[in-house]
Design a protein around this motif. Sequence first.
Motif, PDB file in Angstrom:
ATOM      1  N   ASP A 204      -0.418  35.939  50.905  1.00 40.37           N
ATOM      2  CA  ASP A 204      -1.159  36.882  51.071  1.00 40.37           C
ATOM      3  C   ASP A 204      -0.187  38.350  50.859  1.00 40.37           C
ATOM      4  O   ASP A 204      -1.399  39.067  50.655  1.00 40.37           O
ATOM      5  CB  ASP A 204      -1.147  37.579  52.497  1.00 40.37           C
ATOM      6  CG  ASP A 204       0.625  37.532  53.045  1.00 40.37           C
ATOM      7  OD1 ASP A 204       0.850  36.328  52.197  1.00 40.37           O
ATOM      8  OD2 ASP A 204       0.630  37.470  54.548  1.00 40.37           O
ATOM      9  N   HIS A 205      -0.118  38.231  49.383  1.00 40.42           N
ATOM     10  CA  HIS A 205       0.847  39.221  48.646  1.00 40.42           C
ATOM     11  C   HIS A 205       0.375  38.336  46.863  1.00 40.42           C
ATOM     12  O   HIS A 205       0.108  37.530  46.622  1.00 40.42           O
ATOM     13  CB  HIS A 205       2.142  39.194  48.616  1.00 40.42           C
ATOM     14  CG  HIS A 205       2.965  38.881  49.491  1.00 40.42           C
ATOM     15  ND1 HIS A 205       3.904  40.698  50.241  1.00 40.42           N
ATOM     16  CD2 HIS A 205       2.486  39.041  50.789  1.00 40.42           C
ATOM     17  CE1 HIS A 205       3.816  40.888  51.579  1.00 40.42           C
ATOM     18  NE2 HIS A 205       3.812  40.007  51.540  1.00 40.42           N
ATOM     19  N   ASP A 206      -0.013  39.786  46.389  1.00 42.86           N
ATOM     20  CA  ASP A 206       0.162  39.781  44.902  1.00 42.86           C
ATOM     21  C   ASP A 206       1.018  39.510  44.214  1.00 42.86           C
ATOM     22  O   ASP A 206       2.135  40.765  44.200  1.00 42.86           O
ATOM     23  CB  ASP A 206      -1.281  40.134  44.268  1.00 42.86           C
ATOM     24  CG  ASP A 206      -2.675  39.663  45.001  1.00 42.86           C
ATOM     25  OD1 ASP A 206      -2.516  39.143  44.909  1.00 42.86           O
ATOM     26  OD2 ASP A 206      -3.807  41.369  44.980  1.00 42.86           O
ATOM     27  N   PRO A 207       1.572  38.977  43.185  1.00 40.52           N
ATOM     28  CA  PRO A 207       2.378  39.250  42.370  1.00 40.52           C
ATOM     29  C   PRO A 207       3.094  39.663  41.740  1.00 40.52           C
ATOM     30  O   PRO A 207       1.361  40.511  40.892  1.00 40.52           O
ATOM     31  CB  PRO A 207       2.970  37.982  41.582  1.00 40.52           C
ATOM     32  CG  PRO A 207       1.271  37.314  41.444  1.00 40.52           C
ATOM     33  CD  PRO A 207       0.404  38.175  42.905  1.00 40.52           C
ATOM     34  N   ALA A 208       4.000  41.040  41.030  1.00 40.31           N
ATOM     35  CA  ALA A 208       4.229  42.008  40.592  1.00 40.31           C
ATOM     36  C   ALA A 208       5.014  41.915  39.087  1.00 40.31           C
ATOM     37  O   ALA A 208       6.227  40.979  39.621  1.00 40.31           O
ATOM     38  CB  ALA A 208       3.619  43.493  40.746  1.00 40.31           C
ATOM     39  N   TRP A 209       4.981  42.297  38.107  1.00 37.79           N
ATOM     40  CA  TRP A 209       6.191  41.919  37.153  1.00 37.79           C
ATOM     41  C   TRP A 209       6.213  43.475  35.900  1.00 37.79           C
ATOM     42  O   TRP A 209       5.160  44.320  35.957  1.00 37.79           O
ATOM     43  CB  TRP A 209       6.309  40.764  36.620  1.00 37.79           C
ATOM     44  CG  TRP A 209       5.195  40.938  35.120  1.00 37.79           C
ATOM     45  CD1 TRP A 209       5.182  41.204  34.129  1.00 37.79           C
ATOM     46  CD2 TRP A 209       3.137  39.991  35.739  1.00 37.79           C
ATOM     47  NE1 TRP A 209       3.831  40.662  33.411  1.00 37.79           N
ATOM     48  CE2 TRP A 209       2.632  40.467  33.956  1.00 37.79           C
ATOM     49  CE3 TRP A 209       2.611  40.357  36.945  1.00 37.79           C
ATOM     50  CZ2 TRP A 209       1.303  40.119  34.439  1.00 37.79           C
ATOM     51  CZ3 TRP A 209       1.594  39.992  36.455  1.00 37.79           C
ATOM     52  CH2 TRP A 209       0.849  39.992  35.072  1.00 37.79           C
ATOM     53  N   VAL A 210       7.192  42.981  35.630  1.00 32.74           N
ATOM     54  CA  VAL A 210       7.722  44.310  34.178  1.00 32.74           C
ATOM     55  C   VAL A 210       7.676  43.902  32.859  1.00 32.74           C
ATOM     56  O   VAL A 210       8.859  43.040  33.469  1.00 32.74           O
ATOM     57  CB  VAL A 210       7.953  45.826  34.676  1.00 32.74           C
ATOM     58  CG1 VAL A 210       7.567  46.546  36.268  1.00 32.74           C
ATOM     59  CG2 VAL A 210       9.956  45.225  35.445  1.00 32.74           C
ATOM     60  N   VAL A 211       7.700  44.596  31.871  1.00 31.19           N
ATOM     61  CA  VAL A 211       8.232  43.977  30.800  1.00 31.19           C
ATOM     62  C   VAL A 211       9.371  45.451  29.987  1.00 31.19           C
ATOM     63  O   VAL A 211       9.069  46.391  30.131  1.00 31.19           O
ATOM     64  CB  VAL A 211       7.027  43.959  29.866  1.00 31.19           C
ATOM     65  CG1 VAL A 211       7.673  43.443  28.327  1.00 31.19           C
ATOM     66  CG2 VAL A 211       6.158  42.578  30.251  1.00 31.19           C
ATOM     67  N   LEU A 212       9.910  44.621  29.820  1.00 29.79           N
ATOM     68  CA  LEU A 212      11.475  45.927  29.726  1.00 29.79           C
ATOM     69  C   LEU A 212      11.985  45.609  28.733  1.00 29.79           C
ATOM     70  O   LEU A 212      11.631  44.488  27.918  1.00 29.79           O
ATOM     71  CB  LEU A 212      12.858  45.371  30.131  1.00 29.79           C
ATOM     72  CG  LEU A 212      12.050  45.916  31.825  1.00 29.79           C
ATOM     73  CD1 LEU A 212      13.503  44.988  33.084  1.00 29.79           C
ATOM     74  CD2 LEU A 212      12.244  47.613  32.177  1.00 29.79           C
ATOM     75  N   ASP A 213      12.534  46.283  27.912  1.00 30.37           N
ATOM     76  CA  ASP A 213      12.854  46.487  25.841  1.00 30.37           C
ATOM     77  C   ASP A 213      14.195  46.010  26.090  1.00 30.37           C
ATOM     78  O   ASP A 213      15.204  47.351  25.995  1.00 30.37           O
ATOM     79  CB  ASP A 213      12.432  46.951  24.857  1.00 30.37           C
ATOM     80  CG  ASP A 213      12.762  47.093  23.214  1.00 30.37           C
ATOM     81  OD1 ASP A 213      13.361  45.947  23.045  1.00 30.37           O
ATOM     82  OD2 ASP A 213      12.455  47.905  22.992  1.00 30.37           O
ATOM     83  N   LEU A 214      14.966  45.359  26.245  1.00 32.44           N
ATOM     84  CA  LEU A 214      16.619  44.973  26.383  1.00 32.44           C
ATOM     85  C   LEU A 214      17.104  44.682  25.067  1.00 32.44           C
ATOM     86  O   LEU A 214      18.099  44.436  25.183  1.00 32.44           O
ATOM     87  CB  LEU A 214      16.522  44.011  27.515  1.00 32.44           C
ATOM     88  CG  LEU A 214      17.287  44.137  28.720  1.00 32.44           C
ATOM     89  CD1 LEU A 214      17.191  43.248  29.561  1.00 32.44           C
ATOM     90  CD2 LEU A 214      17.097  45.704  29.305  1.00 32.44           C
TER      91      LEU A 214
END
Length: 323
Positions: A313-323
Amino acid sequence: MPISVGTFNLNNLFSRYNFQAEIAALPPHDAGGIELTFSQGDVQARTFEGRLVKAKDAGETAEIARRIREMNVDVLAVQEVEHVEILRAFNRDHLGGLYAHMALVEGNDPRMIDVGFLSKLPLGPIVSHQTATHPEEPQKRVFGRDLLAVRVLDPDGHKLLAIYNTHLKSHFVPHDEDPVEGAARANARRRRQAETIARILSAEERRGAKFVLLGDMNDPPDSPFLAPMLEVDGDPLVNALAAAVETRPAKAETPGQGPGPASPVWTHRFNPPGAKPPRYELFDQVWLSSALAPKLLSAHIDRRTRHGGDGSDHDPAWVVLDL
């Protein structure tokens, strides 16, 4: 070096043996020389709030696995997982061993829904804060689950960043409680959890440190009950999903149910009883330290295809980081 970091509430990833049988179909007590006896006390099933706690539906498990494979993030924080063994089995049997490293520490929830990590990158120290308390209730653990921290390393063993995963108090009020008083207690506990998170991060992360706070916060980012955790040692955290892009448009609402979401930035849909329109809110969040925020390249939400969700019942979320 681009690194993708996400969060996903897997919605009760339990491991359960479920036994069902028709009494008329049971063999006689004298079956080939084997004596069979049956009594109510022979098999014990675990329940919560009067309901059987059972394994996740196979189809729903396949759906969350599909979504995780398609996201293919480097580090995934997960919530509502029973224990580390089911996480390992899920990675092996449904993800094809996509993640070489994982972490989970048993938390405090009576349903045994814990928070954990799946990671392609090596993990350094793993720290649980399940025993943390709040001054208002010093004899009681403040986290219903945990605040679990990991240090993510590059392939050479150098620290890239720290990630904190949590699952805050829900809005659920038991049927035998007054709904107004129960909601107030839930909100107060979520506020105490937020204050405790800020205290822990202020103690463990120096100003200028690169860290991520994420998980299922069970409240939108502008909630007054979450506000205390959004500043660490005087340094504000940055909402990494403020301009997130969804993988597909939201499914249209049924006629008469309202106009649908006002913004694409949501991960949880609640359909209240009665004629009220559904509420779309960003419960699953990713917050970056101010030192890490300039490294944000993009933010994403994998949009469900069904109103009830695809496996969760939740949608996943993500980010892309430049490390």
